[in-house]
Motif scaffolding. Structure first.
Motif, PDB file in Angstrom:
ATOM      1  N   LEU A   1       0.862  -1.183   0.000  1.00 24.63           N
ATOM      2  CA  LEU A   1       0.000   0.000   0.000  1.00 24.63           C
ATOM      3  C   LEU A   1       0.898   1.232   0.000  1.00 24.63           C
ATOM      4  O   LEU A   1       1.832   1.333   0.789  1.00 24.63           O
ATOM      5  CB  LEU A   1      -0.909   0.015   1.226  1.00 24.63           C
ATOM      6  CG  LEU A   1      -1.902  -1.147   1.329  1.00 24.63           C
ATOM      7  CD1 LEU A   1      -2.816  -0.949   2.535  1.00 24.63           C
ATOM      8  CD2 LEU A   1      -2.738  -1.272   0.060  1.00 24.63           C
ATOM      9  N   VAL A   2       0.603   2.155  -0.912  1.00 28.32           N
ATOM     10  CA  VAL A   2       1.392   3.378  -1.022  1.00 28.32           C
ATOM     11  C   VAL A   2       0.479   4.552  -0.701  1.00 28.32           C
ATOM     12  O   VAL A   2      -0.558   4.721  -1.315  1.00 28.32           O
ATOM     13  CB  VAL A   2       1.953   3.553  -2.454  1.00 28.32           C
ATOM     14  CG1 VAL A   2       2.824   4.792  -2.540  1.00 28.32           C
ATOM     15  CG2 VAL A   2       2.719   2.305  -2.881  1.00 28.32           C
ATOM     16  N   LYS A   3       0.877   5.340   0.293  1.00 30.62           N
ATOM     17  CA  LYS A   3       0.055   6.493   0.671  1.00 30.62           C
ATOM     18  C   LYS A   3       0.357   7.655  -0.267  1.00 30.62           C
ATOM     19  O   LYS A   3       1.505   7.975  -0.525  1.00 30.62           O
ATOM     20  CB  LYS A   3       0.368   6.850   2.121  1.00 30.62           C
ATOM     21  CG  LYS A   3      -0.099   8.198   2.508  1.00 30.62           C
ATOM     22  CD  LYS A   3      -1.162   8.201   3.556  1.00 30.62           C
ATOM     23  CE  LYS A   3      -1.566   9.647   3.863  1.00 30.62           C
ATOM     24  NZ  LYS A   3      -1.755  10.500   2.673  1.00 30.62           N
ATOM     25  N   GLN A   4      -0.709   8.252  -0.802  1.00 27.17           N
ATOM     26  CA  GLN A   4      -0.530   9.345  -1.761  1.00 27.17           C
ATOM     27  C   GLN A   4      -1.586  10.411  -1.504  1.00 27.17           C
ATOM     28  O   GLN A   4      -2.733  10.084  -1.238  1.00 27.17           O
ATOM     29  CB  GLN A   4      -0.667   8.791  -3.186  1.00 27.17           C
ATOM     30  CG  GLN A   4      -0.836   9.824  -4.286  1.00 27.17           C
ATOM     31  CD  GLN A   4       0.410  10.650  -4.484  1.00 27.17           C
ATOM     32  OE1 GLN A   4       1.519  10.128  -4.516  1.00 27.17           O
ATOM     33  NE2 GLN A   4       0.238  11.964  -4.581  1.00 27.17           N
ATOM     34  N   GLU A   5      -1.191  11.677  -1.570  1.00 30.72           N
ATOM     35  CA  GLU A   5      -2.179  12.747  -1.390  1.00 30.72           C
ATOM     36  C   GLU A   5      -3.161  12.762  -2.546  1.00 30.72           C
ATOM     37  O   GLU A   5      -2.829  12.399  -3.664  1.00 30.72           O
ATOM     38  CB  GLU A   5      -1.477  14.097  -1.275  1.00 30.72           C
ATOM     39  CG  GLU A   5      -1.015  14.359   0.137  1.00 30.72           C
ATOM     40  CD  GLU A   5      -0.541  15.782   0.335  1.00 30.72           C
ATOM     41  OE1 GLU A   5      -1.124  16.692  -0.278  1.00 30.72           O
ATOM     42  OE2 GLU A   5       0.417  15.958   1.076  1.00 30.72           O
ATOM     43  N   TRP A   6      -4.377  13.225  -2.242  1.00 26.78           N
ATOM     44  CA  TRP A   6      -5.469  13.127  -3.198  1.00 26.78           C
ATOM     45  C   TRP A   6      -5.140  13.793  -4.527  1.00 26.78           C
ATOM     46  O   TRP A   6      -5.357  13.218  -5.590  1.00 26.78           O
ATOM     47  CB  TRP A   6      -6.740  13.709  -2.574  1.00 26.78           C
ATOM     48  CG  TRP A   6      -7.898  13.702  -3.503  1.00 26.78           C
ATOM     49  CD1 TRP A   6      -8.510  14.777  -4.054  1.00 26.78           C
ATOM     50  CD2 TRP A   6      -8.580  12.551  -4.022  1.00 26.78           C
ATOM     51  NE1 TRP A   6      -9.528  14.364  -4.873  1.00 26.78           N
ATOM     52  CE2 TRP A   6      -9.589  13.005  -4.871  1.00 26.78           C
ATOM     53  CE3 TRP A   6      -8.428  11.170  -3.842  1.00 26.78           C
ATOM     54  CZ2 TRP A   6     -10.442  12.149  -5.545  1.00 26.78           C
ATOM     55  CZ3 TRP A   6      -9.280  10.316  -4.518  1.00 26.78           C
ATOM     56  CH2 TRP A   6     -10.274  10.805  -5.347  1.00 26.78           C
TER      57      TRP A   6
END
Lengths: 241, 260
Positions: free
Chosen positions: B71-76
């Motif tokens: 899972l890679v966290k990315q800003e909207w």
């Protein structure tokens, strides 16, 4: 490679963002400079009741990130009912006011230290000469210390001004649509990385070089006495006498 | 010499394309972009752990496919660009399937579908028509079908474009906006049911954007093999009860795209 229609199509947005960035920079720098002159005088005062509070202020502000300061003002104050109920909320509910306040508080701290350093660097002889002429403390600051300190502070202050210009990008985190926010929106809507961030980089470059150019001109005018006088030979100087 | 170099180059290029071809359709490793500011679909605990319905669906699909997922966290606002520059291979971030987005990415079948809703201080508005919101400030997440809907239909109102969904309700309680427009589930579960949502209420009926297209998993254009795999995994977890079990963890109502 570069989709120029995206660049051209979003230019009006970039210019609107430029206006926001420039306005934020101008009001922050102007208020910061006005506040930091008296604060710098207090900072170098021998009276600890004047000097210590200013020291604490610059120490705390220079020791914390601008982003955190802005978040405390924009998000933090909004959580405190006491502030939300007060008249001040009319100001704090505006993202503009919060950004200006955070930037002004921040640049004032740095500028105060810059001017205080320049004040400390005044040659002792100048102060002694002024005192021997019977100048009051006020006259001493007004006629001798501040004019030369402000001149000496120019090169360092130009760095602060350029740094502040780059820091205005932080305003994009509190709903203001500045240059950086425009770039991020163009990026999100057109999925064009180079077009969005390349264009905004050109804008910031031009801004930076314009600022540096303005300070160069100012230094040429007010720091003339510190430049090597290559065009005047000793012989000329004698004849001129 | 020259031709030797050319041969070597050809060989290298062939080798690279062969390995690329050999790896791509397998999809044993999938990187998934998630957002983290959309409770209860996606949230980050103070410890940094991701949780929520989106996260569970992503993990369930990976388990179904027996794939290894990151899972890679990315800003909207960088979500679709990050997918297209291959920071990850799929987006599971409550992304509504829309015509605009379909120009940039492909979508899986929808994995949930909930309407949007208006939220304001209880009693402040009777309804949320463009007339009653004239001159008022609307908080809505930027770069979204909801923001487009507001821009197209509420020209007489001011808009406060925020960077993440949770900010809609924060700006609303702070008084920087008069009314918020957001996901019915986010406003219901993560705001109105919480202490900070006290005194606030939904305004008017639910709004269905995109003609009920629902929320899908976005993948790069042309990654048909991955889309087919994801669709088959979605079908499987919906058939074997996994989907219902996960949904029941978060919702006491049906969010599935196929409900009547």
């Amino acid at each position: 490679m570069i989709d120029w229609s995206v660049v051209v199509g979003s230019l009006p947005d970039f210019f609107a963002g430029l206006k926001v960035t420039l306005l934020l920079l101008a009001i922050s720098l102007a208020s910061g400079l006005l506040l930091s002159v008296p604060l710098a005088v207090a900072r170098v005062s021998p009276n600890p009741w004047l000097a210590k509070p200013v020291w604490l202020y610059t120490y705390v502000i220079r020791g914390t990130p601008l982003l955190v300061q802005l978040f405390i003002i924009y998000y933090g104050f909004a959580q405190i009912e006491f502030i939300r109920e007060s008249v001040a909320w009319n100001l704090f509910r505006e993202a503009w006011f919060c950004a200006w306040l955070a930037f002004a508080i921040n640049t004032t701290a740095y500028t105060t230290e810059i001017i205080a350093g320049a004040l400390r660097a005044t040659p002792h002889g100048e102060i002694e000469a002024a005192k021997s002429l019977g100048m009051s403390n006020f006259d001493l600051y007004r006629r001798i210390l501040l004019p030369s300190a402000l001149r000496r502070a120019l090169p360092q202050y130009s760095n602060e001004a350029v740094g502040m210009m780059h820091a205005t990008a932080i305003a994009s985190t509190v709903t203001l649509v500045d240059l950086t926010r425009v770039a991020r929106d163009v990026y999100a809507n057109h999925l064009a990385t180079v077009e969005a961030f390349g264009t905004v980089a050109v804008f910031y470059f031009v801004l930076t070089f314009s600022l540096i150019g303005i300070f160069r001109l100012a230094e040429r005018r007010w720091l003339k006495h510190l430049r090597p006088q290559t065009d005047v030979t000793p012989a000329d100087a004698v004849i001129a006498k | 010499m020259k031709s030797l170099a050319r041969h070597l180059l050809c060989f290298a290029a062939a080798a690279i394309s062969v390995t690329a071809l050999a790896q791509a359709p397998e999809w044993k490793k999938i990187r998934i972009g998630v957002e983290g500011n959309y409770p209860p679909f996606s949230q980050i605990a103070p410890s940094g752990d991701l949780s929520g319905f989106d996260i569970d669906i992503a993990n369930a699909i990976c388990a179904q496919l027996k794939a290894e997922c990151t899972l890679v966290k990315q800003e909207w606002d960088g979500m679709i660009p990050a997918l297209n520059v291959k920071k990850f291979d799929a987006i599971v971030a409550s992304m509504t399937i829309s015509e605009e987005r379909k120009k940039a990415v492909d979508f899986s079948d929808p994995y949930y579908d909930v309407p949007s809703r208006w939220v304001a201080k209880a009693g402040a508005f009777k309804d949320a028509t463009p007339e009653s919101l004239k001159g008022k400030k609307i908080a809505v997440i930027r770069n979204s079908p909801r923001a487009k809907f507001v821009a197209d239909n509420y020209k007489g109102s001011e808009t406060l474009l925020v960077n993440k969904e949770t900010d809609v309700y924060m700006e609303l309680t702070a008084g920087r906006a008069d009314i918020g427009f957001g996901s019915s589930v986010v406003s219901g579960e993560a705001f109105l049911k919480k202490p900070e949502g006290k005194g606030y209420a939904q305004v008017g009926p639910a709004v269905n954007l995109g003609a009920g297209a629902g929320v899908g998993i976005a993948i790069r254009k042309g990654d048909d093999a991955l889309r087919d795999k994801i669709n088959s995994a979605l079908k499987a977890i919906m058939a074997n009860g996994t989907y219902k079990k996960l949904a029941d963890k978060y919702f006491d109502f049906d969010v599935s795209p196929n409900r009547k």
